[in-house]
Design a protein around this motif. Structure first.
Motif, PDB file in Angstrom:
ATOM      1  N   ARG A  82      -2.558   8.517  10.660  1.00 16.89           N
ATOM      2  CA  ARG A  82      -2.014   8.765   9.324  1.00 16.89           C
ATOM      3  C   ARG A  82      -1.872   7.454   8.557  1.00 16.89           C
ATOM      4  N   ASP A  83      -1.810   7.545   7.243  1.00 16.52           N
ATOM      5  CA  ASP A  83      -1.566   6.356   6.446  1.00 16.52           C
ATOM      6  C   ASP A  83      -0.068   6.239   6.172  1.00 16.52           C
ATOM      7  N   GLY A 104       0.794  -1.214   0.000  1.00 18.32           N
ATOM      8  CA  GLY A 104       0.000   0.000   0.000  1.00 18.32           C
ATOM      9  C   GLY A 104       0.829   1.267   0.000  1.00 18.32           C
ATOM     10  N   LEU A 105       2.098   1.138  -0.327  1.00 19.49           N
ATOM     11  CA  LEU A 105       3.003   2.286  -0.332  1.00 19.49           C
ATOM     12  C   LEU A 105       3.018   2.970  -1.692  1.00 19.49           C
ATOM     13  N   ASP A 106       3.186   4.277  -1.674  1.00 26.05           N
ATOM     14  CA  ASP A 106       3.192   5.096  -2.891  1.00 26.05           C
ATOM     15  C   ASP A 106       4.633   5.464  -3.245  1.00 26.05           C
ATOM     16  N   PRO A 107       5.169   5.013  -4.383  1.00 25.50           N
ATOM     17  CA  PRO A 107       6.560   5.310  -4.736  1.00 25.50           C
ATOM     18  C   PRO A 107       6.831   6.784  -4.989  1.00 25.50           C
ATOM     19  N   ASP A 108       5.787   7.593  -5.134  1.00 22.68           N
ATOM     20  CA  ASP A 108       5.984   9.026  -5.363  1.00 22.68           C
ATOM     21  C   ASP A 108       6.053   9.822  -4.062  1.00 22.68           C
ATOM     22  N   ARG A 109       5.859   9.158  -2.941  1.00 21.79           N
ATOM     23  CA  ARG A 109       5.961   9.842  -1.650  1.00 21.79           C
ATOM     24  C   ARG A 109       7.303   9.528  -0.989  1.00 21.79           C
ATOM     25  N   PRO A 110       7.874  10.462  -0.210  1.00 20.88           N
ATOM     26  CA  PRO A 110       9.124  10.173   0.514  1.00 20.88           C
ATOM     27  C   PRO A 110       8.905   9.052   1.522  1.00 20.88           C
ATOM     28  N   THR A 111       9.907   8.189   1.643  1.00 16.92           N
ATOM     29  CA  THR A 111       9.774   7.003   2.508  1.00 16.92           C
ATOM     30  C   THR A 111      11.027   6.803   3.343  1.00 16.92           C
ATOM     31  N   ILE A 112      10.817   6.536   4.622  1.00 19.10           N
ATOM     32  CA  ILE A 112      11.896   6.223   5.562  1.00 19.10           C
ATOM     33  C   ILE A 112      11.803   4.742   5.896  1.00 19.10           C
ATOM     34  N   GLY A 165       1.973  -0.373  20.690  1.00 17.39           N
ATOM     35  CA  GLY A 165       1.112   0.750  21.018  1.00 17.39           C
ATOM     36  C   GLY A 165       1.460   1.998  20.239  1.00 17.39           C
ATOM     37  N   LEU A 166       2.751   2.285  20.077  1.00 20.95           N
ATOM     38  CA  LEU A 166       3.178   3.463  19.334  1.00 20.95           C
ATOM     39  C   LEU A 166       2.812   3.341  17.850  1.00 20.95           C
ATOM     40  N   VAL A 167       3.000   2.150  17.280  1.00 23.97           N
ATOM     41  CA  VAL A 167       2.654   1.941  15.871  1.00 23.97           C
ATOM     42  C   VAL A 167       1.150   2.104  15.670  1.00 23.97           C
ATOM     43  N   GLU A 168       0.358   1.511  16.543  1.00 22.35           N
ATOM     44  CA  GLU A 168      -1.102   1.614  16.411  1.00 22.35           C
ATOM     45  C   GLU A 168      -1.573   3.058  16.523  1.00 22.35           C
ATOM     46  N   ILE A 220       5.056  11.766   4.526  1.00 20.90           N
ATOM     47  CA  ILE A 220       6.210  10.867   4.643  1.00 20.90           C
ATOM     48  C   ILE A 220       5.741   9.483   5.100  1.00 20.90           C
ATOM     49  N   GLN A 221       6.116   8.457   4.332  1.00 17.33           N
ATOM     50  CA  GLN A 221       5.789   7.073   4.670  1.00 17.33           C
ATOM     51  C   GLN A 221       6.915   6.456   5.505  1.00 17.33           C
ATOM     52  N   VAL A 222       6.559   5.441   6.270  1.00 20.17           N
ATOM     53  CA  VAL A 222       7.536   4.767   7.136  1.00 20.17           C
ATOM     54  C   VAL A 222       7.377   3.253   6.986  1.00 20.17           C
TER      55      VAL A 222
END
Length: 404
Positions: free
Chosen positions: A264-265, A201-209, A255-258, A235-237
């Motif tokens: 945010r997506d 579900g990741l978008d290659p046009d968005r910055p990703t860490i 808990g932090l991830v949830e 920004i995606q992670v």
């Protein structure tokens, strides 16, 4: 020269950087010496590394209780298998006692590669209880009796001498970890990588860490996730993180991830161990790699990311500065740490804010990020090839044997 390497991990059973190190080191040393490997996890089918003799050991039947006790049972079996070696080289506390006893038993030099140090990981008491006292005993005894020690970074050399002041500093040599340059590189065509990237579900046009590592206190995962909460929402992670040390840190990270996923997506947590090619795909499609560690002797993951052409944003601690050249191959994030062995930031809020700021800086300028990634690839080619590390290691072996 017959060299016997003693290790907890060896193919096909590799769980972390130390296992990768021993596998690659044995492969390149086989061109220079008769290499025998002694490892945990039972006998190996076939020969996982060509040119290397491998003996695997199971835990002893009837030896129950704490994992440290079972580890010592394997160590004792390794000592019997080392007979005939000219030199023994152990990796991590799991095998250090076997190396120390082998040196005494056969009057041969024992060399240790320091991948981490028990005094700098006091949180392991949460995992091992009294077993931590045993692992600390094994490491201390081996280090103080070793004929030579390999530090994987300049900071690790300083840590050894500070943690074990009885060690003669002339015995400690800095030889970095290496990287398989052919295995870790950006594919010529990114079509397959992009398809795999999109499957999450990741978008290659968005910055990703992207982060890769175990869920342990030393890797700083909770600090990173709190920094993510401060990032722009575009920004995606990707969090490639599994094998939590304790239930407590597993629950904290979950808990932090949830919480992030509710707000945010583009927050993807991959808990399973990915095949090598899939990891290369994800890194090749990302903007930057992050290493938020509070304790990191060097960090092979940094070298792997750089080899894939990624800039690295990392904590300015331990061996990370041996990998990252600030403003050239990535950014170093300042971290003022408590001097109690835990590496805890004195001001976690400030560290997390500085980490977020550095990540924003890299993600906001894709051209600069790509340029730093190219410089990083060149750096690992010139400084961290396994062939050069094999030559340095053999030279160290000969010098140790000459003075033994």
């Amino acid at each position: 020269m017959r060299v016997d390497l003693l290790t907890r991990e060896y193919p096909p059973n590799i769980y972390g950087g130390a296992g990768v190190h021993v596998a690659e080191l044995s492969k390149v040393l086989a061109d220079h010496a008769d290499v025998h490997v002694h490892a945990f996890d039972g006998p190996r089918d076939g020969n996982p590394v060509p040119g290397v003799t491998v003996t695997g050991y199971d835990y002893l039947d009837g030896l129950e209780g704490n994992d440290a006790i079972k580890t010592f049972g394997v160590d004792l079996q390794m000592v019997a298998g080392v007979e005939g070696a000219d030199l023994v080289h152990s990796h991590t506390w799991y095998a250090n006692l076997a190396g120390h006893l082998s040196g005494l038993m056969y009057s041969i030099p024992h060399i240790i590669s320091a991948h981490s140090l028990e005094p700098l990981r006091p949180w392991k008491r949460e995992q091992l209880g009294g077993g931590y006292e045993l692992s600390a005993f094994a490491e201390k005894t081996a280090y103080e009796g070793a004929a030579g020690l390999v530090a994987v970074s300049r900071a690790m050399r300083e840590d050894i001498l500070r943690s074990y002041p009885k060690v003669d500093e002339s015995k400690v040599e800095v030889i970095h970890n290496g990287i398989d340059l052919d295995a870790w590189k950006r594919p010529e065509s990114l079509d397959e990588a992009e398809a795999y990237f999109r499957s999450y579900g990741l978008d290659p046009d968005r910055p990703t860490i992207i982060f890769v590592g175990r869920i342990t206190r030393q890797k700083g995962v909770p600090h990173f996730l709190r920094a993510v909460a401060q990032l722009p929402r575009d920004i995606q992670v990707i969090l490639c993180a599994g094998k939590p040390d304790t239930v407590e840190i597993a629950n904290e990270v979950r808990g932090l991830v949830e919480d992030l996923q509710k707000e945010r997506d583009g927050i993807v947590w991959i808990e399973e161990h990915l095949p090598h090619d899939k990891m290369v795909f994800l890194q090749s499609m990302s903007t930057t790699f992050v290493t938020p560690s509070v304790y990191e002797p060097l960090g092979i993951v940094n070298l792997e990311a750089m080899a894939c052409g990624l800039p690295v944003v990392g904590s300015d601690t331990g061996g990370i500065p041996d990998c990252i050249v600030h403003n050239e191959t990535g950014l170093l994030v300042p971290i003022d740490q408590v001097d109690d062995g835990t590496g805890t930031p004195k001001d976690s809020t400030q560290f997390e804010a500085d980490l977020a700021s550095a990540l924003v800086e890299v993600c906001a300028d894709p051209e600069r990020a790509a340029a730093m990634g190219k410089v990083g690839r060149k750096r690992v080619e010139e400084q961290f090839s396994w062939d050069s590390i094999a030559v340095k290691t053999m030279d160290f072996y000969r010098r140790v044997l000459d003075r033994f």
